[in-house]
Enzyme design. Structure first.
Site, PDB file in Angstrom:
ATOM      1  CG  ASP A   1      14.027   1.393  -7.505  1.00 39.40           C
ATOM      2  OD1 ASP A   1      13.866   1.797  -6.339  1.00 39.40           O
ATOM      3  OD2 ASP A   1      13.279   0.548  -8.021  1.00 39.40           O
TER       4      ASP A   1
ATOM      5  CG  HIS B   1      10.192   2.121  -6.349  1.00 36.88           C
ATOM      6  ND1 HIS B   1      11.293   1.794  -5.608  1.00 36.88           N
ATOM      7  CD2 HIS B   1       9.194   2.318  -5.450  1.00 36.88           C
ATOM      8  CE1 HIS B   1      10.978   1.798  -4.317  1.00 36.88           C
ATOM      9  NE2 HIS B   1       9.700   2.106  -4.203  1.00 36.88           N
TER      10      HIS B   1
ATOM     11  CE1 TYR C   1      13.490   1.633  -0.744  1.00 39.38           C
ATOM     12  CE2 TYR C   1      11.854   1.341   0.972  1.00 39.38           C
ATOM     13  CZ  TYR C   1      12.175   1.565  -0.347  1.00 39.38           C
ATOM     14  OH  TYR C   1      11.175   1.716  -1.267  1.00 39.38           O
TER      15      TYR C   1
HETATM   16  C1  FMN Z   1       2.247   1.922  -2.638  1.00 42.59           C
HETATM   17  C2  FMN Z   1       3.554   1.340  -3.056  1.00 42.59           C
HETATM   18  C3  FMN Z   1       4.540   1.162  -2.100  1.00 42.59           C
HETATM   19  C4  FMN Z   1       5.774   0.612  -2.469  1.00 42.59           C
HETATM   20  N1  FMN Z   1       6.709   0.397  -1.496  1.00 42.59           N
HETATM   21  C5  FMN Z   1       7.877  -0.203  -1.835  1.00 42.59           C
HETATM   22  C6  FMN Z   1       8.813  -0.528  -0.833  1.00 42.59           C
HETATM   23  O1  FMN Z   1       8.597  -0.306   0.355  1.00 42.59           O
HETATM   24  N2  FMN Z   1       9.975  -1.110  -1.228  1.00 42.59           N
HETATM   25  C7  FMN Z   1      10.252  -1.391  -2.547  1.00 42.59           C
HETATM   26  O2  FMN Z   1      11.325  -1.924  -2.863  1.00 42.59           O
HETATM   27  N3  FMN Z   1       9.354  -1.114  -3.514  1.00 42.59           N
HETATM   28  C8  FMN Z   1       8.183  -0.532  -3.192  1.00 42.59           C
HETATM   29  N4  FMN Z   1       7.260  -0.288  -4.165  1.00 42.59           N
HETATM   30  C9  FMN Z   1       7.530  -0.714  -5.562  1.00 42.59           C
HETATM   31  C10 FMN Z   1       7.031  -2.145  -5.792  1.00 42.59           C
HETATM   32  O3  FMN Z   1       7.840  -3.077  -5.123  1.00 42.59           O
HETATM   33  C11 FMN Z   1       7.050  -2.515  -7.281  1.00 42.59           C
HETATM   34  O4  FMN Z   1       8.329  -2.289  -7.793  1.00 42.59           O
HETATM   35  C12 FMN Z   1       6.014  -1.775  -8.115  1.00 42.59           C
HETATM   36  O5  FMN Z   1       4.847  -1.522  -7.391  1.00 42.59           O
HETATM   37  C13 FMN Z   1       5.676  -2.580  -9.371  1.00 42.59           C
HETATM   38  O6  FMN Z   1       4.805  -1.893 -10.183  1.00 42.59           O
HETATM   39  P1  FMN Z   1       3.194  -2.129 -10.214  1.00 42.59           P
HETATM   40  O7  FMN Z   1       2.652  -1.390  -9.028  1.00 42.59           O
HETATM   41  O8  FMN Z   1       2.821  -1.521 -11.515  1.00 42.59           O
HETATM   42  O9  FMN Z   1       2.952  -3.614 -10.146  1.00 42.59           O
HETATM   43  C14 FMN Z   1       6.019   0.262  -3.826  1.00 42.59           C
HETATM   44  C15 FMN Z   1       5.022   0.439  -4.778  1.00 42.59           C
HETATM   45  C16 FMN Z   1       3.803   0.966  -4.404  1.00 42.59           C
HETATM   46  C17 FMN Z   1       2.738   1.131  -5.450  1.00 42.59           C
END
Ligand code: FMN
Ligand code: HEM
Length: 427
Positions: free
Chosen positions: A270, A348, A241
């Site tokens: 995003d 996300h 980020y």
């Molecule tokens: C608890 C949590 C924390 C996340 N933190 C980040 C992050 O730090 N950076 C990022 O690019 N995406 C983050 N994401 C998004 C994930 O990379 C991913 O796009 C998403 O979880 C995919 O969907 P799913 O949970 O249905 O598999 C996060 C998602 C969750 C659930």
């Protein structure tokens, strides 16, 4: 910086008006940071005026201090001897405050009997603390996107062909030029230690068993060197980020350059503003009596194609992957920048803009309007993946790999690294 403080003096500063904290031998004045803390104010105030190193280490890597706090916020050091009292015992006390457990509850059946991600998720709800549940499960607004992410896979039916020799099947593939053992990778997800004390290192150990790819979150609860050390056979990438404090981001990129195991940089696009994750906001408001929802967001919202990619190219020579692409127009635009070797179609996990389309829909758009994208760069997707058939559908529509976010965290919470392994096997 030179002043030596007594703990009794530090303990006079534990309010929002004046908030000091001892972290790893240094005394910090974090008054101005308290309202900005993405984890909320109350947890800082609870730990203020004392040596909070144990609590801090339960959730954050030490490098985060330099990144988020200014040098002038270090107001001195603590008198010798104070910070070294039985940190291990205090650490486990804080772990249990956060609901972190070393092993899953004895009420759980053996991992081997958990047959699907849905089943593992239901057991995770018994293991995770209320804080972790509100953080992990939540999605923005009415959660339309989160629900659609999963629903769409179930609505697409397969067309099985017969007389296809399936004797030799290999799961191996490559992503962004790296050979991997599985087409499933671990999406970056912040603060994995909220799920289990082994955190991101536990995930790395599980990935190592499959030669799988783990994308380490910029907001991981452990430092990238510690994570990559845990997974000698895993493949790693690091998610970025861009912070409003660009100089701090550049310092972090310089640290990442020193880790040869990190093969590419994933720039998340995003979330220029935080999604309105109401379950999480409600939890944080309840922590601070009568409090307003937290407003903290340190991420730069002025990123653009030309300017940002040029800037990033000056700070890394690694391939760049853009995460959070959500239209065929942007997928096509990504192919015009040679440093961009892949895109991740992602919303996300429904945590950013609600009513954004599920990734499968974007894959279909790309196939219709600009199919050459699939030949020019790798296209990865994440969001809503729960079954092997979901993975097959995404791959059949052109994806090179498929990421899982929450499923890995749920696996981690029920069984540490073995739980993540179970998730990767049970698909
Ligand atoms: C608890 C949590 C924390 C996340 N933190 C980040 C992050 O730090 N950076 C990022 O690019 N995406 C983050 N994401 C998004 C994930 O990379 C991913 O796009 C998403 O979880 C995919 O969907 P799913 O949970 O249905 O598999 C996060 C998602 C969750 C659930
Ligand atoms: C004073 C220095 C600290 C800094 C610079 C800091 C920084 C951060 C950052 C950047 C995040 C965001 C992670 C994300 O986006 O998911 C975060 C989240 C969090 N922090 Fe801290 N933190 C500090 C102290 C602490 C302490 C002492 C605790 C006590 C345990 C703590 C507990 C948490 C928790 C539980 C989260 C979870 C995320 C959430 O609830 O949204 N932090 N912190």
């Amino acid at each position: 910086m030179g002043q030596i403080w007594k703990l009794a003096e530090v303990s006079n500063h534990k309010t929002e008006e004046s908030c000091w904290m001892v972290l790893h031998g240094k005394v910090y004045d974090i008054t101005s940071f308290v309202p900005k803390h993405p984890g909320g104010r109350s947890i800082l105030l609870k730990n203020a005026g004392q040596d909070a190193s144990a609590a801090f280490d339960s959730i954050h890597p030490v490098e985060i201090l330099e990144e988020y706090l200014r040098p002038d916020q270090v107001i001195g050091t603590i008198e010798p001897g104070v910070a070294t009292d039985d940190t291990k015992a205090r650490k486990s006390e804080y772990d249990s405050q956060l609901g972190l457990k070393d092993s899953p509850s004895s009420m759980l059946p053996p991992l081997a009997s958990m047959l699907s991600v849905a089943e593992i998720e239901s057991y995770a709800m018994k293991c995770l603390s209320p804080k972790a549940i509100s953080y992990y499960v939540s999605a923005s607004d009415d959660q339309v996107t989160k629900e659609e992410n999963g629903r769409i896979y179930r609505s697409i039916l397969l067309r099985p062909r017969v007389f296809v020799d399936c004797t030799e099947c290999s799961l191996e593939t490559s992503m962004v030029g790296n050979k991997v053992g599985l087409p499933i990778y671990i999406s970056p997800a912040a603060v994995a230690r909220l799920a289990h004390p082994s955190g991101e290192a536990g995930i790395a150990r599980a990935c190592s068993k499959f030669n799988a790819l783990q994308i380490i979150s910029k907001n991981a609860s452990m430092s990238p060197p510690a994570i990559v050390r845990a997974g000698p056979n895993a493949v790693f990438a690091w998610q970025l980020y861009v912070l409003k404090d660009i100089a701090a981001t550049e310092r972090t990129l310089a640290q990442i350059r020193k880790i040869p195991q990190i093969k590419f940089i994933v720039l998340t696009l995003d979330a220029p503003f935080p999604g309105k994750r109401e379950a999480d906001e409600r939890f944080k408001m309840a922590e601070v009596a009568g409090g307003a929802p937290p407003q903290a967001w340190g991420t730069e919202s002025g990123l653009t194609w030309q300017k940002t990619l040029e800037w990033l190219g000056r700070h890394t020579s690694l391939p760049i992957v853009l995460k959070g692409v959500q239209t065929h127009e942007d997928a096509y635009a990504a192919t015009l920048f040679p440093a961009v070797k892949a895109i991740i179609i992602s919303n996300h996990g429904g945590r950013a803009l609600d009513t954004a389309p599920p990734p499968v829909q974007v894959l279909l758009e790309i196939r219709k309007f600009c199919p050459q994208v699939f030949d020019l760069i790798d296209v990865l997707v994440d969001g809503g993946i729960k079954r092997g058939t979901d993975v097959v559908k995404a791959l059949a529509l052109g994806a090179k790999g498929v990421g899982i976010g929450r499923a890995a965290l749920y696996g981690l919470s029920v069984g540490g690294e073995e739980g993540v392994e179970r998730v990767l096997k049970s698909k």
